[in-house]
Design an enzyme around this catalytic site. Structure first.
Site, mmCIF file in Angstrom:
data_model
loop_
_atom_site.group_PDB
_atom_site.id
_atom_site.type_symbol
_atom_site.label_atom_id
_atom_site.label_comp_id
_atom_site.label_asym_id
_atom_site.label_seq_id
_atom_site.Cartn_x
_atom_site.Cartn_y
_atom_site.Cartn_z
ATOM 1 N N ASN A 86 -21.478 -17.649 16.527
ATOM 2 C CA ASN A 86 -20.389 -17.998 15.611
ATOM 3 C C ASN A 86 -19.838 -19.400 15.880
ATOM 4 O O ASN A 86 -19.681 -20.205 14.954
ATOM 5 C CB ASN A 86 -19.286 -16.951 15.726
ATOM 6 C CG ASN A 86 -18.234 -17.054 14.640
ATOM 7 O OD1 ASN A 86 -18.561 -17.143 13.463
ATOM 8 N ND2 ASN A 86 -16.974 -17.044 15.037
ATOM 9 N N CYS B 141 -0.757 6.099 6.976
ATOM 10 C CA CYS B 141 -2.054 5.650 7.467
ATOM 11 C C CYS B 141 -1.910 4.822 8.746
ATOM 12 O O CYS B 141 -1.035 3.957 8.851
ATOM 13 C CB CYS B 141 -2.743 4.827 6.390
ATOM 14 S SG CYS B 141 -4.336 4.149 6.886
ATOM 15 N N GLU C 22 -24.403 -14.713 26.364
ATOM 16 C CA GLU C 22 -23.861 -13.446 25.863
ATOM 17 C C GLU C 22 -24.467 -12.296 26.664
ATOM 18 O O GLU C 22 -25.605 -12.387 27.133
ATOM 19 C CB GLU C 22 -24.204 -13.318 24.371
ATOM 20 C CG GLU C 22 -23.996 -11.977 23.739
ATOM 21 C CD GLU C 22 -22.564 -11.500 23.800
ATOM 22 O OE1 GLU C 22 -22.355 -10.313 24.079
ATOM 23 O OE2 GLU C 22 -21.655 -12.325 23.562
ATOM 24 N N CYS D 4 -8.415 -12.399 21.895
ATOM 25 C CA CYS D 4 -7.919 -11.319 21.045
ATOM 26 C C CYS D 4 -6.891 -10.474 21.789
ATOM 27 O O CYS D 4 -6.518 -9.405 21.318
ATOM 28 C CB CYS D 4 -9.071 -10.450 20.548
ATOM 29 S SG CYS D 4 -10.060 -9.702 21.855
ATOM 30 N N GLN E 159 -16.632 -11.159 13.037
ATOM 31 C CA GLN E 159 -15.198 -11.193 12.789
ATOM 32 C C GLN E 159 -14.884 -10.517 11.453
ATOM 33 O O GLN E 159 -15.615 -10.696 10.474
ATOM 34 C CB GLN E 159 -14.681 -12.632 12.783
ATOM 35 C CG GLN E 159 -14.838 -13.339 14.117
ATOM 36 C CD GLN E 159 -13.991 -12.727 15.216
ATOM 37 O OE1 GLN E 159 -13.113 -11.901 14.971
ATOM 38 N NE2 GLN E 159 -14.262 -13.127 16.451
ATOM 39 N N ASP F 159 -14.750 -17.166 24.540
ATOM 40 C CA ASP F 159 -14.307 -16.202 23.521
ATOM 41 C C ASP F 159 -14.589 -14.791 24.029
ATOM 42 O O ASP F 159 -15.423 -14.070 23.471
ATOM 43 C CB ASP F 159 -15.018 -16.476 22.197
ATOM 44 C CG ASP F 159 -14.493 -15.603 21.056
ATOM 45 O OD1 ASP F 159 -13.408 -15.010 21.212
ATOM 46 O OD2 ASP F 159 -15.180 -15.515 20.018
ATOM 47 N N CYS G 286 -2.696 0.286 9.315
ATOM 48 C CA CYS G 286 -1.729 -0.819 9.379
ATOM 49 C C CYS G 286 -0.446 -0.319 10.035
ATOM 50 O O CYS G 286 -0.117 0.859 9.951
ATOM 51 C CB CYS G 286 -1.389 -1.344 7.983
ATOM 52 S SG CYS G 286 -2.781 -2.062 7.103
ATOM 53 N N CYS H 90 -7.183 1.107 -0.603
ATOM 54 C CA CYS H 90 -6.760 0.431 0.622
ATOM 55 C C CYS H 90 -6.472 -1.019 0.279
ATOM 56 O O CYS H 90 -7.238 -1.656 -0.444
ATOM 57 C CB CYS H 90 -7.849 0.530 1.692
ATOM 58 S SG CYS H 90 -7.462 -0.334 3.228
ATOM 59 N N CYS I 234 0.836 -1.201 0.000
ATOM 60 C CA CYS I 234 0.000 0.000 0.000
ATOM 61 C C CYS I 234 0.868 1.248 0.000
ATOM 62 O O CYS I 234 1.767 1.386 0.832
ATOM 63 C CB CYS I 234 -0.919 -0.003 1.218
ATOM 64 S SG CYS I 234 -1.979 1.457 1.324
#
Length: 467
Positions: A331, A86, A347, A421, A297, A395, A89, A170, A80
């Site tokens: 999921n 930017c 949840e 995560c 996701q 999760d 990333c 992008c 990119c």
């Protein structure tokens, strides 16, 4: 002339030459200036770089690379052209093989620090990887009209700045959305209320494609379907609304408006379709419907691989009763229900519980139930917490599940698969699960967000002390 103040004191105007010894967990090069730690954006371990100051802190300085004098073997030319500016990333200058190796090193370091033992005794999971370009299906694009920069800007914010990057493409957004950036800039420029639209929420789903070839791969038997949610601070004029609708028709996406909070989001084009996108899990013959503002996701390819790996590691059979905590819209829950005897999904969001139930009905699954509960509070009195579970899926959000780890352990499941995560909170929770009588069987990383320092990981625990 000295540069403007930013952080502590005036910033030196002249660049400095630095030897980079290693990488921080944020993917910045670590060097030293007169004994003081310097974090260098855009530098890789082993490199010599010329860098300019961005901020000065009491204990460390922050700089950005302006020239690489001695490159690392892991350095590549970013795909990119906006990568250096930017903020979307941070690792496009690093080879993708080196990126996942770096993420695994961060994961292993944090796990070993938390549990006080080496992971050398366990076999790490294979590194899960998928496409590294045009993979991102969810995003929030900032908008601002800046006349001196040519009009409307649409995209991600710059590094170390609140300014929006001047970009017209992008490499991480799905191509259908990346190709819209320049047309969106032109559209916003032509609206009467251009100054009142601060952002666009992007969500991309899938639509089935009829394929007559029985040997075709079901994972490719769909096309992408995009939804754009325009946030607007003031009511749009009829002219602007018509322009937005015309633009959505010509570029074939679902158009939503958001005049206030999330509960004000509503679809205006096409007017004859329901307010849902969908994605598919072909391995489990599942369709999952979702609203564009729902959490899903961002990387569909990796998501499918993660689900498949998690269910394989659970070693599911038709006698299992499974608890899926922080289940979202189902999921993992619904895929698990294809194999197990009974699945309970829990949840915190009532809306997501409703979505999960809708998806269970959509897929004719009668062996799954969804419950809403605050999973950061004690769960022992909950109806679903008094059932007997053989397997558990965790999760949680970035903050982890430390509040209920002791109660999860009391449920007595034989196996727990924890998808994370945030390796720091997974490492912390791993230590607690080991204290509670579980053994870490295996663990590893998945590249959910290529070209960023985000680390997605998975760990498997079996009943029994130790690592």
């Amino acid at each position: 002339m000295s540069r403007r103040r930013h952080g502590r004191g005036k910033l030196p105007s002249e660049p400095v030459t630095l030897e980079v010894g290693s990488l921080s967990h944020e993917g910045r090069g670590i060097a030293h200036i007169g004994g003081k730690v310097a974090f260098v954006d855009g530098a890789l371990s082993g490199e010599k770089v010329s860098a300019s100051f961005v901020r000065r802190r009491g204990r460390f300085d922050e700089l950005k690379t302006i020239e690489v004098l001695t490159p690392s073997p892991d350095r590549v030319t970013p795909q990119c052209e906006f990568a250096g500016l930017c903020g979307g990333c941070s690792l496009q200058h690093m080879h993708s093989d080196a990126q996942i190796a770096f993420k695994q090193s961060v994961f292993v370091e944090q796990m070993e620090h938390a549990i006080g033992e080496s992971l050398a005794e366990i076999e790490l999971l294979p590194q899960l990887r998928d496409a590294t370009e045009h993979y991102r299906r969810k995003a929030r694009l900032a908008i601002r009209v800046v006349s001196k920069k040519g009009g409307a800007l649409v995209g991600f914010r710059e590094k170390y700045s609140s300014f929006i990057t001047v970009m017209d493409n992008c490499k991480v957004l799905v191509k259908e959305v990346a190709d819209l950036i320049q047309p969106l800039r032109e559209l916003i420029d032509g609206l009467q209320g251009s100054f009142d639209i601060p952002q666009i929420e992007v969500a991309v789903g899938e639509q089935r494609v009829v394929n007559e070839d029985p040997a075709s791969d079901p994972a490719t038997s769909y096309r992408l379907r995009t939804a754009l949610v325009f946030r607007h601070l003031k009511p749009l004029s009829e002219t602007d609304t018509d322009r937005l609708i015309g633009f959505s028709v010509s570029h074939d996406f679902d158009l939503y408006l958001q005049p206030g909070g999330n509960d004000t989001v509503h679809k205006i084009a096409p007017a004859d379709t329901v307010e849902r996108l969908q994605y598919f899990l072909p391995e489990f013959d599942l369709q999952l419907n979702f609203h564009p503002m729902d959490f899903t996701q961002i990387n569909a390819g990796i998501n499918r691989k993660i689900i498949s790996q998690a269910l394989t590691l659970l070693e599911l059979n038709e006698e299992d009763t499974v608890l899926d905590l922080f289940c979202g819209l189902g999921n993992f829950t619904l895929a698990t229900a294809r194999v197990a005897k009974k699945v309970i999904g829990v949840e915190g969001s009532e809306e997501m519980v409703l979505r999960g139930s809708e998806n269970a009905a959509l897929n004719a699954l009668g062996n799954v139930e969804f419950f809403a509960a605050d999973l950061f509070q004690p769960i022992a009195e909950k109806e679903w917490a008094n059932l007997k579970y053989s397997k558990i899926i965790l999760d949680p959000p970035r903050s982890g599940a430390i509040e209920i780890i002791p109660e999860i352990a009391k449920l007595g499941a034989r196996t727990i698969v924890y998808i994370s995560c945030n390796p720091a909170t997974l490492a912390r929770d791993t230590a607690e699960l080991i204290k509670a009588g579980y053994r870490l069987r295996t663990a590893g990383v998945m590249d959910m967000f290529p070209h960023t320092t985000h680390v997605e990981s998975m760990a498997v625990f079996d009943a029994g002390k130790g690592i």
